[in-house]
Write a protein that holds these residues in place. Structure first.
Motif, mmCIF file in Angstrom:
data_model
loop_
_atom_site.group_PDB
_atom_site.id
_atom_site.type_symbol
_atom_site.label_atom_id
_atom_site.label_comp_id
_atom_site.label_asym_id
_atom_site.label_seq_id
_atom_site.Cartn_x
_atom_site.Cartn_y
_atom_site.Cartn_z
ATOM 1 N N ALA A 159 -8.878 19.240 39.476
ATOM 2 C CA ALA A 159 -9.897 19.037 38.440
ATOM 3 C C ALA A 159 -10.108 17.549 38.183
ATOM 4 C CB ALA A 159 -9.484 19.748 37.148
ATOM 5 N N ALA A 160 -9.027 16.780 38.166
ATOM 6 C CA ALA A 160 -9.127 15.336 37.961
ATOM 7 C C ALA A 160 -9.860 14.680 39.128
ATOM 8 C CB ALA A 160 -7.729 14.728 37.798
ATOM 9 N N LEU A 161 -9.461 15.027 40.329
ATOM 10 C CA LEU A 161 -10.093 14.449 41.515
ATOM 11 C C LEU A 161 -11.573 14.789 41.575
ATOM 12 C CD1 LEU A 161 -7.305 15.090 44.173
ATOM 13 C CD2 LEU A 161 -7.975 12.891 43.174
ATOM 14 N N ASP A 162 -11.925 15.997 41.141
ATOM 15 C CA ASP A 162 -13.317 16.430 41.138
ATOM 16 C C ASP A 162 -14.178 15.525 40.260
ATOM 17 O OD1 ASP A 162 -15.317 18.403 41.963
ATOM 18 O OD2 ASP A 162 -15.305 19.052 39.858
ATOM 19 N N GLN A 163 -13.566 14.943 39.230
ATOM 20 C CA GLN A 163 -14.285 14.037 38.326
ATOM 21 C C GLN A 163 -14.050 12.574 38.673
ATOM 22 O OE1 GLN A 163 -13.774 14.976 34.160
ATOM 23 N NE2 GLN A 163 -13.736 17.168 34.571
ATOM 24 N N GLY A 164 -13.363 12.321 39.782
ATOM 25 C CA GLY A 164 -13.105 10.947 40.206
ATOM 26 C C GLY A 164 -12.077 10.234 39.349
ATOM 27 N N LEU A 165 -11.166 11.008 38.756
ATOM 28 C CA LEU A 165 -10.151 10.450 37.865
ATOM 29 C C LEU A 165 -8.760 10.728 38.408
ATOM 30 C CD1 LEU A 165 -11.614 11.864 34.521
ATOM 31 C CD2 LEU A 165 -11.888 9.535 35.371
ATOM 32 N N ILE A 166 -7.786 9.916 37.993
ATOM 33 C CA ILE A 166 -6.403 10.282 38.241
ATOM 34 C C ILE A 166 -6.008 11.254 37.130
ATOM 35 C CG2 ILE A 166 -5.827 8.165 39.471
ATOM 36 C CD1 ILE A 166 -4.450 7.149 36.940
ATOM 37 N N MET A 167 -4.936 11.999 37.336
ATOM 38 C CA MET A 167 -4.593 13.064 36.393
ATOM 39 C C MET A 167 -4.389 12.542 34.971
ATOM 40 S SD MET A 167 -1.813 16.169 36.421
ATOM 41 C CE MET A 167 -1.923 16.394 38.147
ATOM 42 N N ARG A 168 -3.761 11.390 34.815
ATOM 43 C CA ARG A 168 -3.541 10.844 33.473
ATOM 44 C C ARG A 168 -4.870 10.608 32.760
ATOM 45 N NH1 ARG A 168 -0.767 6.156 34.560
ATOM 46 N NH2 ARG A 168 -2.744 5.114 34.857
ATOM 47 N N GLU A 169 -5.837 10.024 33.469
ATOM 48 C CA GLU A 169 -7.153 9.780 32.879
ATOM 49 C C GLU A 169 -7.845 11.101 32.545
ATOM 50 O OE1 GLU A 169 -8.415 5.719 35.260
ATOM 51 O OE2 GLU A 169 -8.698 7.659 36.238
ATOM 52 N N TRP A 170 -7.745 12.071 33.458
ATOM 53 C CA TRP A 170 -8.364 13.371 33.251
ATOM 54 C C TRP A 170 -7.763 14.069 32.030
ATOM 55 C CZ3 TRP A 170 -6.116 18.244 33.450
ATOM 56 C CH2 TRP A 170 -7.013 19.317 33.393
ATOM 57 N N ALA A 171 -6.437 14.006 31.887
ATOM 58 C CA ALA A 171 -5.769 14.656 30.757
ATOM 59 C C ALA A 171 -6.215 14.032 29.432
ATOM 60 C CB ALA A 171 -4.246 14.564 30.908
ATOM 61 N N ILE A 172 -6.259 12.718 29.378
ATOM 62 C CA ILE A 172 -6.693 12.030 28.154
ATOM 63 C C ILE A 172 -8.143 12.385 27.843
ATOM 64 C CG2 ILE A 172 -7.210 9.766 27.156
ATOM 65 C CD1 ILE A 172 -4.703 8.746 28.734
ATOM 66 N N HIS A 173 -8.989 12.331 28.857
ATOM 67 C CA HIS A 173 -10.404 12.670 28.703
ATOM 68 C C HIS A 173 -10.558 14.109 28.204
ATOM 69 C CE1 HIS A 173 -14.695 12.788 29.744
ATOM 70 N NE2 HIS A 173 -14.446 13.936 30.329
ATOM 71 N N SER A 174 -9.865 15.044 28.839
ATOM 72 C CA SER A 174 -9.975 16.466 28.480
ATOM 73 C C SER A 174 -9.477 16.742 27.071
ATOM 74 C CB SER A 174 -9.190 17.317 29.485
ATOM 75 O OG SER A 174 -9.715 17.163 30.778
ATOM 76 N N LEU A 175 -8.309 16.217 26.730
ATOM 77 C CA LEU A 175 -7.760 16.449 25.395
ATOM 78 C C LEU A 175 -8.636 15.826 24.310
ATOM 79 C CD1 LEU A 175 -3.979 15.907 26.174
ATOM 80 C CD2 LEU A 175 -5.090 18.067 25.555
ATOM 81 N N THR A 176 -9.168 14.646 24.573
ATOM 82 C CA THR A 176 -10.043 13.978 23.609
ATOM 83 C C THR A 176 -11.290 14.809 23.350
ATOM 84 O OG1 THR A 176 -9.216 11.813 24.257
ATOM 85 C CG2 THR A 176 -11.350 11.875 23.139
ATOM 86 N N HIS A 177 -11.893 15.348 24.402
ATOM 87 C CA HIS A 177 -13.098 16.157 24.237
ATOM 88 C C HIS A 177 -12.809 17.479 23.543
ATOM 89 C CE1 HIS A 177 -16.235 13.725 25.971
ATOM 90 N NE2 HIS A 177 -15.327 13.281 26.814
ATOM 91 N N ILE A 178 -11.661 18.066 23.793
ATOM 92 C CA ILE A 178 -11.289 19.309 23.103
ATOM 93 C C ILE A 178 -11.192 19.062 21.603
ATOM 94 C CG2 ILE A 178 -9.395 20.946 22.714
ATOM 95 C CD1 ILE A 178 -8.908 20.801 25.783
ATOM 96 N N VAL A 179 -10.559 17.963 21.214
ATOM 97 C CA VAL A 179 -10.398 17.653 19.788
ATOM 98 C C VAL A 179 -11.749 17.353 19.144
ATOM 99 C CG1 VAL A 179 -9.407 16.010 18.143
ATOM 100 C CG2 VAL A 179 -8.017 16.904 20.001
ATOM 101 N N LYS A 180 -12.632 16.665 19.866
ATOM 102 C CA LYS A 180 -13.962 16.375 19.326
ATOM 103 C C LYS A 180 -14.777 17.654 19.153
ATOM 104 C CE LYS A 180 -14.443 11.626 20.896
ATOM 105 N NZ LYS A 180 -15.155 10.705 21.792
ATOM 106 N N ASP A 181 -14.653 18.574 20.108
ATOM 107 C CA ASP A 181 -15.396 19.835 20.046
ATOM 108 C C ASP A 181 -14.793 20.825 19.056
ATOM 109 O OD1 ASP A 181 -17.100 18.833 21.957
ATOM 110 O OD2 ASP A 181 -16.176 19.940 23.621
ATOM 111 N N HIS A 182 -13.477 20.745 18.845
ATOM 112 C CA HIS A 182 -12.766 21.670 17.957
ATOM 113 C C HIS A 182 -11.805 20.876 17.078
ATOM 114 C CE1 HIS A 182 -14.300 24.912 20.463
ATOM 115 N NE2 HIS A 182 -13.901 24.216 21.509
#
Length: 86
Positions: A46-69
């Motif tokens: 999933a991270a590679l699909d977005q051109g991110l390393i896993m750490r960046e993807w995790a931070i990005h994903s968690l941040t968006h989850i908190v913003k949405d919920h």
């Protein structure tokens, strides 16, 4: 470098177990997750699909989850026993 070495020495005292308290470093925190290999591979893809390393993807994903919920403690959610305000 010296600052980081001192923090490591505080956390991992010679001849003893790591301290329970990890001091905050420059306003950042560390999160460690333990996951199975299949989940790791899925997250990594999933991270590679977005051109991110896993750490960046995790931070990005968690941040968006908190913003949405937003957390209930922020006052943004209503209790389930109260009717929704229009």
């Amino acid at each position: 470098m010296e600052k980081h070495l001192k923090l490591l020495m505080q956390h991992y005292p010679v001849g003893g177990a790591p301290s329970q308290h990890i001091p905050e470093q420059d306003g950042t925190h560390q999160l460690t997750l333990t996951i199975d290999t299949d989940t790791f591979d899925l997250w990594n893809l999933a991270a590679l699909d977005q051109g991110l390393i896993m750490r960046e993807w995790a931070i990005h994903s968690l941040t968006h989850i908190v913003k949405d919920h937003p957390p209930e403690t922020s006052g943004n959610r209503q209790q389930s026993d109260q009717p929704a305000k229009a």
